[in-house]
Design a protein around this motif. Structure first.
Motif, PDB file in Angstrom:
ATOM      1  N   TRP A 130       0.924  -1.019  -0.007  1.00  0.00           N
ATOM      2  CA  TRP A 130       0.009   0.216  -0.127  1.00  0.00           C
ATOM      3  C   TRP A 130       0.921   1.402  -0.064  1.00  0.00           C
ATOM      4  O   TRP A 130       0.285   2.448  -0.266  1.00  0.00           O
ATOM      5  CB  TRP A 130      -1.120  -0.083   1.248  1.00  0.00           C
ATOM      6  CG  TRP A 130      -2.018  -0.989   1.149  1.00  0.00           C
ATOM      7  CD1 TRP A 130      -2.314  -2.112   1.507  1.00  0.00           C
ATOM      8  CD2 TRP A 130      -3.117  -0.695   0.128  1.00  0.00           C
ATOM      9  NE1 TRP A 130      -3.616  -2.410   1.197  1.00  0.00           N
ATOM     10  CE2 TRP A 130      -4.112  -1.666   0.359  1.00  0.00           C
ATOM     11  CE3 TRP A 130      -3.437   0.397  -0.705  1.00  0.00           C
ATOM     12  CZ2 TRP A 130      -5.160  -1.625  -0.381  1.00  0.00           C
ATOM     13  CZ3 TRP A 130      -4.909   0.160  -1.523  1.00  0.00           C
ATOM     14  CH2 TRP A 130      -5.549  -0.788  -1.334  1.00  0.00           C
ATOM     15  N   ILE A 286      -5.239  13.118  -1.491  1.00  0.00           N
ATOM     16  CA  ILE A 286      -5.895  12.137  -0.578  1.00  0.00           C
ATOM     17  C   ILE A 286      -6.640  10.810  -1.087  1.00  0.00           C
ATOM     18  O   ILE A 286      -7.034  10.165   0.009  1.00  0.00           O
ATOM     19  CB  ILE A 286      -6.754  13.020   0.381  1.00  0.00           C
ATOM     20  CG1 ILE A 286      -8.156  13.407  -0.256  1.00  0.00           C
ATOM     21  CG2 ILE A 286      -5.946  14.313   0.918  1.00  0.00           C
ATOM     22  CD1 ILE A 286      -8.977  14.008   0.751  1.00  0.00           C
ATOM     23  N   TRP A 288      -5.694   8.126  -2.441  1.00  0.00           N
ATOM     24  CA  TRP A 288      -5.064   6.730  -2.202  1.00  0.00           C
ATOM     25  C   TRP A 288      -5.208   6.496  -0.656  1.00  0.00           C
ATOM     26  O   TRP A 288      -5.489   5.193  -0.391  1.00  0.00           O
ATOM     27  CB  TRP A 288      -3.598   6.993  -2.409  1.00  0.00           C
ATOM     28  CG  TRP A 288      -3.050   5.368  -2.546  1.00  0.00           C
ATOM     29  CD1 TRP A 288      -2.077   5.162  -1.724  1.00  0.00           C
ATOM     30  CD2 TRP A 288      -3.231   4.456  -3.281  1.00  0.00           C
ATOM     31  NE1 TRP A 288      -1.832   3.823  -1.839  1.00  0.00           N
ATOM     32  CE2 TRP A 288      -2.576   3.365  -3.188  1.00  0.00           C
ATOM     33  CE3 TRP A 288      -4.362   4.308  -4.535  1.00  0.00           C
ATOM     34  CZ2 TRP A 288      -2.566   2.037  -3.631  1.00  0.00           C
ATOM     35  CZ3 TRP A 288      -4.369   2.973  -4.866  1.00  0.00           C
ATOM     36  CH2 TRP A 288      -3.479   1.900  -4.651  1.00  0.00           C
ATOM     37  N   ASN A 289      -5.302   7.513   0.315  1.00  0.00           N
ATOM     38  CA  ASN A 289      -5.730   6.982   1.650  1.00  0.00           C
ATOM     39  C   ASN A 289      -6.852   6.652   1.658  1.00  0.00           C
ATOM     40  O   ASN A 289      -7.288   5.583   2.514  1.00  0.00           O
ATOM     41  CB  ASN A 289      -5.671   8.464   2.467  1.00  0.00           C
ATOM     42  CG  ASN A 289      -4.365   9.291   2.640  1.00  0.00           C
ATOM     43  OD1 ASN A 289      -3.722   9.755   1.402  1.00  0.00           O
ATOM     44  ND2 ASN A 289      -3.602   9.206   3.563  1.00  0.00           N
ATOM     45  N   ALA A 292      -7.176   3.010   0.310  1.00  0.00           N
ATOM     46  CA  ALA A 292      -6.575   1.936   1.129  1.00  0.00           C
ATOM     47  C   ALA A 292      -7.777   1.411   2.217  1.00  0.00           C
ATOM     48  O   ALA A 292      -7.582   0.672   2.616  1.00  0.00           O
ATOM     49  CB  ALA A 292      -5.269   2.382   1.631  1.00  0.00           C
ATOM     50  N   TRP A 293      -8.037   2.966   2.855  1.00  0.00           N
ATOM     51  CA  TRP A 293      -9.168   2.538   3.818  1.00  0.00           C
ATOM     52  C   TRP A 293     -10.475   1.754   3.287  1.00  0.00           C
ATOM     53  O   TRP A 293     -10.697   0.608   3.952  1.00  0.00           O
ATOM     54  CB  TRP A 293      -9.769   4.075   4.309  1.00  0.00           C
ATOM     55  CG  TRP A 293     -10.886   3.832   5.171  1.00  0.00           C
ATOM     56  CD1 TRP A 293     -11.108   2.967   6.008  1.00  0.00           C
ATOM     57  CD2 TRP A 293     -11.790   5.142   5.469  1.00  0.00           C
ATOM     58  NE1 TRP A 293     -12.133   3.393   7.154  1.00  0.00           N
ATOM     59  CE2 TRP A 293     -12.586   4.661   6.575  1.00  0.00           C
ATOM     60  CE3 TRP A 293     -11.968   6.381   5.153  1.00  0.00           C
ATOM     61  CZ2 TRP A 293     -13.534   5.370   6.997  1.00  0.00           C
ATOM     62  CZ3 TRP A 293     -12.986   7.063   5.603  1.00  0.00           C
ATOM     63  CH2 TRP A 293     -13.586   6.681   6.535  1.00  0.00           C
ATOM     64  N   SER A 300      -6.389   4.275   8.769  1.00  0.00           N
ATOM     65  CA  SER A 300      -4.857   4.888   8.451  1.00  0.00           C
ATOM     66  C   SER A 300      -4.258   3.741   7.864  1.00  0.00           C
ATOM     67  O   SER A 300      -2.909   3.876   7.884  1.00  0.00           O
ATOM     68  CB  SER A 300      -4.361   5.263   9.847  1.00  0.00           C
ATOM     69  OG  SER A 300      -4.501   4.499  10.726  1.00  0.00           O
ATOM     70  N   TYR A 302      -2.943   3.559   4.688  1.00  0.00           N
ATOM     71  CA  TYR A 302      -1.769   4.076   3.974  1.00  0.00           C
ATOM     72  C   TYR A 302      -0.748   4.707   4.759  1.00  0.00           C
ATOM     73  O   TYR A 302       0.370   4.534   4.613  1.00  0.00           O
ATOM     74  CB  TYR A 302      -2.564   5.057   2.896  1.00  0.00           C
ATOM     75  CG  TYR A 302      -1.507   5.735   2.098  1.00  0.00           C
ATOM     76  CD1 TYR A 302      -0.339   5.207   1.177  1.00  0.00           C
ATOM     77  CD2 TYR A 302      -1.110   7.163   2.226  1.00  0.00           C
ATOM     78  CE1 TYR A 302       0.397   5.720   0.512  1.00  0.00           C
ATOM     79  CE2 TYR A 302       0.042   7.755   1.712  1.00  0.00           C
ATOM     80  CZ  TYR A 302       0.893   7.052   0.728  1.00  0.00           C
ATOM     81  OH  TYR A 302       1.857   7.590   0.256  1.00  0.00           O
ATOM     82  N   THR A 303      -1.270   5.781   5.688  1.00  0.00           N
ATOM     83  CA  THR A 303      -0.133   6.462   6.524  1.00  0.00           C
ATOM     84  C   THR A 303       0.612   5.486   7.339  1.00  0.00           C
ATOM     85  O   THR A 303       1.820   5.709   7.451  1.00  0.00           O
ATOM     86  CB  THR A 303      -0.902   7.456   7.235  1.00  0.00           C
ATOM     87  OG1 THR A 303      -1.910   7.199   8.043  1.00  0.00           O
ATOM     88  CG2 THR A 303      -1.519   8.568   6.426  1.00  0.00           C
ATOM     89  N   GLU A 304      -0.090   4.586   8.000  1.00  0.00           N
ATOM     90  CA  GLU A 304       0.919   3.644   8.829  1.00  0.00           C
ATOM     91  C   GLU A 304       1.579   2.731   8.291  1.00  0.00           C
ATOM     92  O   GLU A 304       2.868   2.256   8.748  1.00  0.00           O
ATOM     93  CB  GLU A 304      -0.001   2.858   9.938  1.00  0.00           C
ATOM     94  CG  GLU A 304      -1.002   3.892  10.763  1.00  0.00           C
ATOM     95  CD  GLU A 304      -1.549   3.091  11.908  1.00  0.00           C
ATOM     96  OE1 GLU A 304      -1.103   2.029  12.434  1.00  0.00           O
ATOM     97  OE2 GLU A 304      -2.618   3.433  12.733  1.00  0.00           O
ATOM     98  N   GLU A 306       3.260   3.697   5.459  1.00  0.00           N
ATOM     99  CA  GLU A 306       4.353   4.457   5.257  1.00  0.00           C
ATOM    100  C   GLU A 306       5.305   4.682   6.543  1.00  0.00           C
ATOM    101  O   GLU A 306       6.568   4.694   6.325  1.00  0.00           O
ATOM    102  CB  GLU A 306       3.900   5.997   4.725  1.00  0.00           C
ATOM    103  CG  GLU A 306       3.415   5.951   3.407  1.00  0.00           C
ATOM    104  CD  GLU A 306       4.411   6.155   2.303  1.00  0.00           C
ATOM    105  OE1 GLU A 306       5.721   5.595   2.759  1.00  0.00           O
ATOM    106  OE2 GLU A 306       4.197   6.203   1.060  1.00  0.00           O
TER     107      GLU A 306
END
Length: 438
Positions: A130, A286, A288-289, A292-293, A300, A302-304, A306
């Motif tokens: 992701w 935003i 892609w976030n 992924a959700w 979170s 995507y951010t997690e 990364e």
């Protein structure tokens, strides 16, 4: 022999001359006639007239020569490369060019993204697909299916094609404000830069840089309607939507201010298009976030994902904008030295942006440099990939190319080639448990 050529009326049918149709007042002021005598360096003394009148052929020759040099470097490294997580010892060029993130892109191309996020024993999300956007791997997969050629071949060829396209667009972008000789030398630097191997390996950077250069060209030329499809594909190739949205906000504010201060036209149609493009870019930034959700059921995801990459350095911590560089500086150099160095870097960047050389660039390119720097400062953790992530700041190469001294230019080419070799040694070659990914 010295050729006196008015760039705006050369035999090149596509040669506009600097700022010949730049609608900004600043562009018109910078658009004086440029002759070969004004370019006493590589243009007037060493190269024939056709080199500049057929600018696209010149760029192709430069790009091809640069790729031969880089290929030689990669083959030398491959010949001494030991067994590693991706290949056996002494891999072929194609296999060697597909390691590191190239493997992630291949996984995405053939197996997609996980619907269930992998977890480490401590309960945190582990590194997974992701973190990588689908534009490049899906394109390569499609072409591979059509041609029946292996991933390793198609991925490199796609990167080469986009790299050449990026070099061609970059020349046209530089010609908006700079003379032909300076623009062509900037192309040389673009093609041999320290991280230019990205133009011939299985990474998404080549495709992204082409799209970004094209988007910047259309923005400077104020062809706003053409930005929408480019922004869409670009935002699903490399994370860029938020940075480009900030650029468009700055562009809108600049035109609005100039319209009121200098009565420069800012038609309602342009206002609507720029505003819509800014919103659209922000949404794609935003998207892609949200995807992924939706696919994993974890807000979170995507951010997690990364953050799993920086956990190797500083452990797991929430994403707090504008803190990662301080954290990284302190990790690399210790506190408070790291934080002080980061502050000094920010001040240095601000001073560079105020220099006369940078001010020769079109205002929108300067806005992009600022917007992208702010984006990196907000979300990126500095480590060995920093050099690669600085590629989108390529407009600065036009500034570096400005001095016409023959000694300066030869020395700069030498330094760039040496830095490219150093980058390959440090970041591309694999030495055991390697913590310096490109």
């Amino acid at each position: 022999m010295t050729y006196a050529v008015d760039d705006r009326h050369s035999d090149d049918p596509d040669s506009d001359g600097p700022n010949s149709d730049d609608p900004t007042t600043e562009g018109r002021n910078a658009g004086a006639v440029v002759t070969a005598e004004a370019e006493p360096g590589i243009r007037s003394r060493f190269l024939p007239r056709w080199w500049y009148s057929r600018w696209w052929l010149s760029v192709i020759i430069i790009f091809a020569g640069a790729r031969v040099i880089t290929t030689t470097m990669l083959l030398v490294l491959a010949s001494v490369q030991g067994k590693n997580p991706w290949t056996g010892a002494q891999p072929s060029y194609w296999d060697y060019a597909s390691i590191w993130d190239g493997t992630w892109y291949k996984i995405i191309a053939y197996w997609g993204y996980p619907s269930q996020l992998p977890l480490q024993t401590n309960g945190h999300i582990a590194q997974n697909a992701w973190a990588f956007l689908p534009g490049y791997p899906f394109l390569v997969r499609g072409l591979s299916e059509i041609t029946t050629a292996p991933w390793e071949y198609v991925s490199v060829i796609v990167s080469l094609a986009f790299g050449l396209g990026a070099a061609l667009v970059f020349y046209k972008l530089m010609r908006i404000a700079l003379p032909a000789g300076t623009s062509m030398f900037a192309v040389v630097l673009f093609c041999i830069g320290p991280v230019s191997p990205m133009f011939q390996v299985a990474y998404a950077e080549s495709m992204f840089i082409f799209l970004l250069a094209l988007a910047l060209y259309f923005l400077v030329r104020r062809r706003y309607a053409l930005l929408f499809p480019i922004i869409l594909v670009m935002s699903f190739t490399r994370p860029s939507g938020l940075a480009f949205a900030l650029l468009l906000v700055m562009h809108f504010a600049w035109r609005w201010w100039r319209a009121r201060r200098d009565n420069e036209p800012f038609p309602l149609r342009d206002q609507v298009l720029v505003g819509a493009a800014a919103v659209f870019s922000g949404l794609t930034g935003i998207a892609w976030n949200l995807i992924a959700w939706g696919a994993t059921g974890y807000f979170s995801a995507y951010t997690e994902t990364e953050l799993a990459w920086r956990a190797t350095y500083i452990g797991y911590a929430p994403l707090l904008p504008f803190t990662a560089w301080i954290q990284g500086g302190n990790w690399w150099l210790g506190a408070p030295a790291g934080a002080i160095v980061v502050v000094l870097l920010v001040i240095t960047f601000a001073l560079v942006m105020a220099t006369r050389g940078v001010r020769r660039l079109p205002i929108d390119l300067r806005f992009w440099l600022i917007a992208y720097a702010v984006y990196l400062l907000a979300v990126f953790f500095p480590q060995s990939s920093t050099f690669r992530l600085l590629m989108p700041m390529f407009p600065l190469l036009g500034v570096i190319a400005l001095p016409k001294s023959r000694i300066y230019r030869v020395a700069l080419v030498t330094v760039f080639l040496a830095a490219q070799w150093g980058w390959l040694l440090i970041c591309w070659g694999v030495d055991g448990y390697d913590w310096t990914p490109p």
